[in-house]
Design an enzyme around this catalytic site. Structure first.
Site, PDB file in Angstrom:
ATOM      1  N   GLU A  49      40.318  34.851 -32.797  1.00  0.00           N
ATOM      2  CA  GLU A  49      41.325  35.132 -31.765  1.00  0.00           C
ATOM      3  C   GLU A  49      40.818  36.161 -30.758  1.00  0.00           C
ATOM      4  OE1 GLU A  49      43.997  33.646 -30.909  1.00  0.00           O
ATOM      5  OE2 GLU A  49      44.023  32.243 -32.574  1.00  0.00           O
ATOM      6  N   TYR A 132      50.007  38.776 -27.736  1.00  0.00           N
ATOM      7  CA  TYR A 132      49.634  37.407 -28.089  1.00  0.00           C
ATOM      8  C   TYR A 132      48.801  37.372 -29.372  1.00  0.00           C
ATOM      9  CZ  TYR A 132      47.042  33.174 -28.493  1.00  0.00           C
ATOM     10  OH  TYR A 132      46.486  32.057 -29.029  1.00  0.00           O
ATOM     11  N   ASP A 150      50.051  31.913 -25.213  1.00  0.00           N
ATOM     12  CA  ASP A 150      48.948  32.152 -24.278  1.00  0.00           C
ATOM     13  C   ASP A 150      49.154  31.252 -23.048  1.00  0.00           C
ATOM     14  OD1 ASP A 150      48.392  29.654 -25.180  1.00  0.00           O
ATOM     15  OD2 ASP A 150      46.329  30.061 -25.782  1.00  0.00           O
TER      16      ASP A 150
END
Ligand code: SF4
Length: 369
Positions: A49, A132, A150
Site C-alpha cells: 500500500e 486512505y 483512492d
C-alpha cells in the site's frame, strides 16, 4: 428505524454482495495479495500500500518483490540502514515514502514487537500512513469494517451515484457514500473488489459497463454520462525550472555523486553535482562557476526533462573527464546500480555517458527499462 434508512441499508448491502460476488469470479492476482482462503500478511499489505501510493501496479511489482526478497519481515527491514532502503527504492519516486517506510518499520519492530497495530486509528499514527492507507491496511490485513477510497474508488462512486460536482469538492461525500457500502463481513475483500473494479472495469476512459456488477443500478450509466464523470477541476499549470548538472568521470570510469540533504525533495538520494534550479539555464560562464571543481567542462547536446508533481524540470548536462580525482565533496561511484539514484538523476547520468564512449553496465540496463 424509519423505512427510508432501512431501505437504503438493504440497497447498500445488495450492492456490497453484488460486488463481492463479482470479485470472487474476477479478482486480480497480485504479488502482494493473499490467495483465496489465506490470511493476509500485514507486513506485505502495508509494504504494497505504501508503494502503490500515486504509483501504478505495473511499476510497483518488481520493487515489491525485491523488497520482500531482501527483507521478508518488518524486523529485517527495520534493521538495515536507510541508505540501503533508498538504494532499492531508487526509481520508484516520491522518496519521502521510503524514508517514512523505514521510520515506520523501526517503530513497529521496536515498539510493537514486530506486529502491526490492527486498527485504522492506530495505523494512522505511523509515519507515511494517511486516511486512505490506514483504511486499506485495516480492512485488508485485519478485516476491519473500514473504507479505502483512492482515486479509482472515487471515480467508481462518482459514477455509481452520478455525482456531477468537481471531484475535489465532494471528497467527504464520497467517503461517506463509500463507508456506507462496506459490509460487516469481508470488508477486506470489499476494499480490494472496489480497487479491482476501478482498475479493470470502471476505467477512466470507456468503462466496460456491460461487465459491471453495478450496471443496473449505476446512476451515470442510466443517464449515459459515465464518460463525463468524474468531473475534474481545472488543471493547474506547472512552473518550469531549469539548471545545470555536472557529470565528472575519472580514469577508472567512476562518476562523482553527492548526497542530497536528508529533508526536502528527493531527500537523502544521490545525484551528480547540480547548480540551482531557476527560471533559465545558466550561461556557459555561469555554469563553470557552479561546477564542483575546475576542469574542462563540456556541454552535452540536448536537454534532460523530468516532471515533478508541482513543476517541470529541464537540465543541461556538462561532462568532464579527469585523470586525478580532485579533493571535493562526494563519492566516486563505479557501479551505479548500487547507488540510490532517483529517475531524474539516472536520466542525467545516462545522458552524460551515452556519448559513444564506454558506457557503464548500469547505463545500458537503465536504458532497457
Ligand atoms: S456501470 Fe459503468 S460507469 Fe457505472 S460503475 Fe459500472 S463500469 Fe462504472
Amino acid at each position: 428505524m424509519s423505512a427510508r434508512p432501512a431501505i437504503r441499508q438493504s440497497r447498500n448491502s445488495d450492492r456490497a454482495q453484488q460486488l463481492l460476488a463479482w470479485y470472487d469470479r474476477h479478482r486480480r492476482v497480485l504479488p502482494w495479495r493473499a490467495k483465496r482462503g489465506e490470511r493476509a500478511d500485514p507486513y506485505r499489505v502495508w509494504l504494497s500500500e505504501i508503494m502503490l501510493q500515486q504509483t501504478t501496479v505495473a511499476a510497483v511489482a518488481s520493487y515489491y518483490r525485491e523488497f520482500l526478497r531482501r527483507w521478508p519481515t518488518v524486523k529485517k527491514l527495520a534493521a538495515v540502514p536507510l541508505d540501503d532502503v533508498l538504494t532499492v527504492w531508487a526509481g520508484l519516486g516520491y522518496y519521502a515514502r521510503a524514508r517514512n517506510l523505514h521510520k515506520a518499520a523501526k517503530i513497529v519492530a521496536e515498539e510493537f514487537g514486530g506486529r502491526f497495530p490492527d486498527t485504522a486509528e492506530e495505523l494512522r499514527k505511523l509515519p507515511g500512513i494517511g486516511a486512505y492507507t490506514s483504511g486499506a491496511i485495516a480492512a485488508i490485513a485485519f478485516d476491519r469494517q473500514e473504507v479505502a477510497i483512492d482515486a479509482n474508488a472515487e471515480r467508481v462512486l462518482a459514477r455509481l451515484y452520478a455525482i456531477e460536482e468537481p471531484i475535489a469538492e465532494v471528497k467527504a461525500k464520497l467517503q461517506t457514500l463509500g463507508r456506507a457500502l462496506v459490509p460487516e463481513k469481508r470488508a477486506g475483500d470489499f476494499a480490494q473488489a472496489l480497487m479491482d473494479l476501478g482498475a479493470t472495469i470502471c476505467t477512466p476512459k470507456r468503462p466496460a459497463c456491460l461487465n459491471c456488477p453495478w450496471m443496473k443500478d449505476c446512476g451515470a450509466r442510466k443517464r449515459a454520462i459515465q464518460d463525463l464523470l468524474p468531473v475534474k477541476g481545472a488543471e493547474r499549470e506547472r512552473p518550469l525550472k531549469r539548471g545545470a548538472a555536472f557529470v565528472a568521470r575519472d580514469a577508472t570510469g567512476a562518476v562523482l555523486l553527492v548526497k542530497r540533504p536528508e529533508k526536502g525533495l528527493l531527500g537523502g538520494m544521490m545525484q551528480p553535482p547540480l547548480g540551482p534550479w531557476t527560471e533559465d539555464f545558466p550561461s556557459a560562464k555561469e555554469a563553470l562557476l557552479q561546477a564542483p571543481f575546475r576542469a574542462e567542462w563540456k556541454r552535452r547536446a540536448g536537454i534532460v526533462r523530468h516532471g515533478f508533481t508541482h513543476f517541470e524540470l529541464e537540465i543541461e548536462v556538462y561532462t568532464a573527464h579527469i585523470d586525478k580525482r580532485p579533493n571535493t565533496e562526494g563519492r566516486w561511484i563505479e557501479d551505479m546500480s548500487a547507488a540510490a539514484l532517483p529517475t531524474i538523476m539516472r536520466k542525467i547520468v545516462v545522458h552524460a555517458l551515452d556519448d559513444g564512449g564506454p558506457l557503464f553496465g548500469y547505463a545500458k540496463s537503465a536504458r532497457r527499462r
